[in-house]
Design an enzyme around this catalytic site. Structure first.
Site, PDB file in Angstrom:
ATOM      1  CD  GLU A  73      -2.252   5.193   5.275  1.00  0.00           C
ATOM      2  OE1 GLU A  73      -2.789   6.029   4.328  1.00  0.00           O
ATOM      3  OE2 GLU A  73      -2.522   4.158   5.229  1.00  0.00           O
ATOM      4  CG  ASP A  91      -1.930   1.153   1.465  1.00  0.00           C
ATOM      5  OD1 ASP A  91      -1.998   1.849   0.648  1.00  0.00           O
ATOM      6  OD2 ASP A  91      -2.546   1.029   2.540  1.00  0.00           O
TER       7      ASP A  91
HETATM    8 MN    MN Z   1      -2.570   2.462   4.180  1.00  0.00          MN
HETATM    9 MN    MN Z   2      -2.721   3.711   1.033  1.00  0.00          MN
END
Ligand code: MN
Ligand code: MN
Length: 309
Positions: free
Chosen positions: A196, A99
């Site tokens: 993130e 991701d």
């Molecule tokens: Mn993520």
């Molecule tokens: Mn992501």
């Protein structure tokens, strides 16, 4: 390392390599005037052509949107010449997911905002090793962003990743203090995490917006829900257990096909068979948001970043 563990690591690395190439492709094709729907389709097709699958729909969150905007079928939205765009994409091989996200910015005055999220991610990665508290990772993110004159988005966070589960187990906050800083836990060796940071010139909090264009199957239809069972069966091979876009179901049949798909999805949604992820926008409607994300495997004295060259 035993054979099985080595094979899993190779799948993560290959998914990571493909995600890196997909980000490079995004940097080439996300340009003012280009259509968001076509870009998302091209990026997802690229992931498939490279031998992986999208782990979730390409997120194409623009300006005040922080996350979860993904172009709808035949979306007419185009890239503006002053937009700041978060491209968040995922690839998986056999359920082993990476991701990762980048910010593509066309507004020169927002360059410091773009850059600070990138720096916060690097600062966070520098802290990662076996046994570190997730709050210490979050503190590095918060410190970097606040020192840069911005706010981290405190109610969005990184997360552990498990096979076929994008958000699993631990949460990695984007802050290390204040009223949300209650998250417990430490990173463990050999486990996979997405980190993130989101940065904003707003208040540092997102709220749900009006639209939803990412969904996920939540439960199986019951035996007596014959019609819903038939609808889901028609689509399940394409949507699987991971988050999906209605685009994944689209075969190029124009607005008529789009209407049919959306009607089917509304039926499934109303009965709780699928759930939705609304677009998340910064609470200050004039604020802008940036984001970077990497997936890492934790080691004893550091980590392997799967989604970075
Ligand atoms: Mn993520
Ligand atoms: Mn992501």
């Amino acid at each position: 390392m035993e054979q099985k563990a080595r094979e899993i690591l190779e799948k993560y690395r290959e998914a990571g390599r493909i995600s890196i190439e997909a980000k490079k492709l995004a940097e080439r094709i996300v340009k003012p005037g280009k259509n968001a729907f076509e870009i998302a389709q091209e990026l997802e097709q690229f992931i498939v052509d490279q031998g992986a699958k999208p782990a979730f729909p390409v997120n194409f969150s623009i300006n005040n949107e922080a996350a979860h905007y993904s172009p709808e079928i035949l979306d007419t939205r185009t890239v503006g010449d002053q937009d700041i765009i978060k491209i968040d994409l995922g690839a998986h091989i056999d359920g082993y997911i990476v991701d990762t996200a980048i910010t593509i910015n066309f507004n020169i005055s927002l360059e410091p905002l773009r850059k600070i999220a990138e720096e916060a991610l690097e600062a966070a990665i520098d802290t990662v090793k076996e046994g570190i508290k997730v709050l210490d990772v979050g503190a590095a993110i918060e410190r970097t962003i606040v020192n840069g004159g911005f706010q981290p988005v405190r109610n969005l966070s990184g997360h552990q990743i498990k096979r076929y589960i994008l958000h699993a187990g631990l949460t990695i906050p984007n802050h290390g203090s204040g009223k949300f800083a209650l998250v417990k836990g430490r990173l463990e060796k050999g486990k996979v995490y997405a980190i993130e940071p989101f940065a904003t010139n707003g208040v540092g909090e997102v709220i749900s917006g009006k639209t939803t264009n990412i969904f996920r199957v939540k439960r199986k239809p019951k035996a007596k829900e014959t019609d819903l069972g038939k609808i889901l069966a028609k689509y399940f091979a394409k949507v699987g257990v991971l988050p999906f876009s209605p685009r994944f179901l689209y075969n190029g049949g124009g607005l008529e096909e789009k209407e049919k798909i959306m009607m089917d999805l509304r039926k499934l949604f109303r009965k709780g068979i699928i759930m939705g992820y609304p677009v998340l926008v910064e609470a200050d409607k004039n604020a802008m948001v940036s984001q970077y994300e990497h997936t890492v495997i934790v080691k004893e004295n550091g980590c392997e970043v799967l989604t970075r060259n």
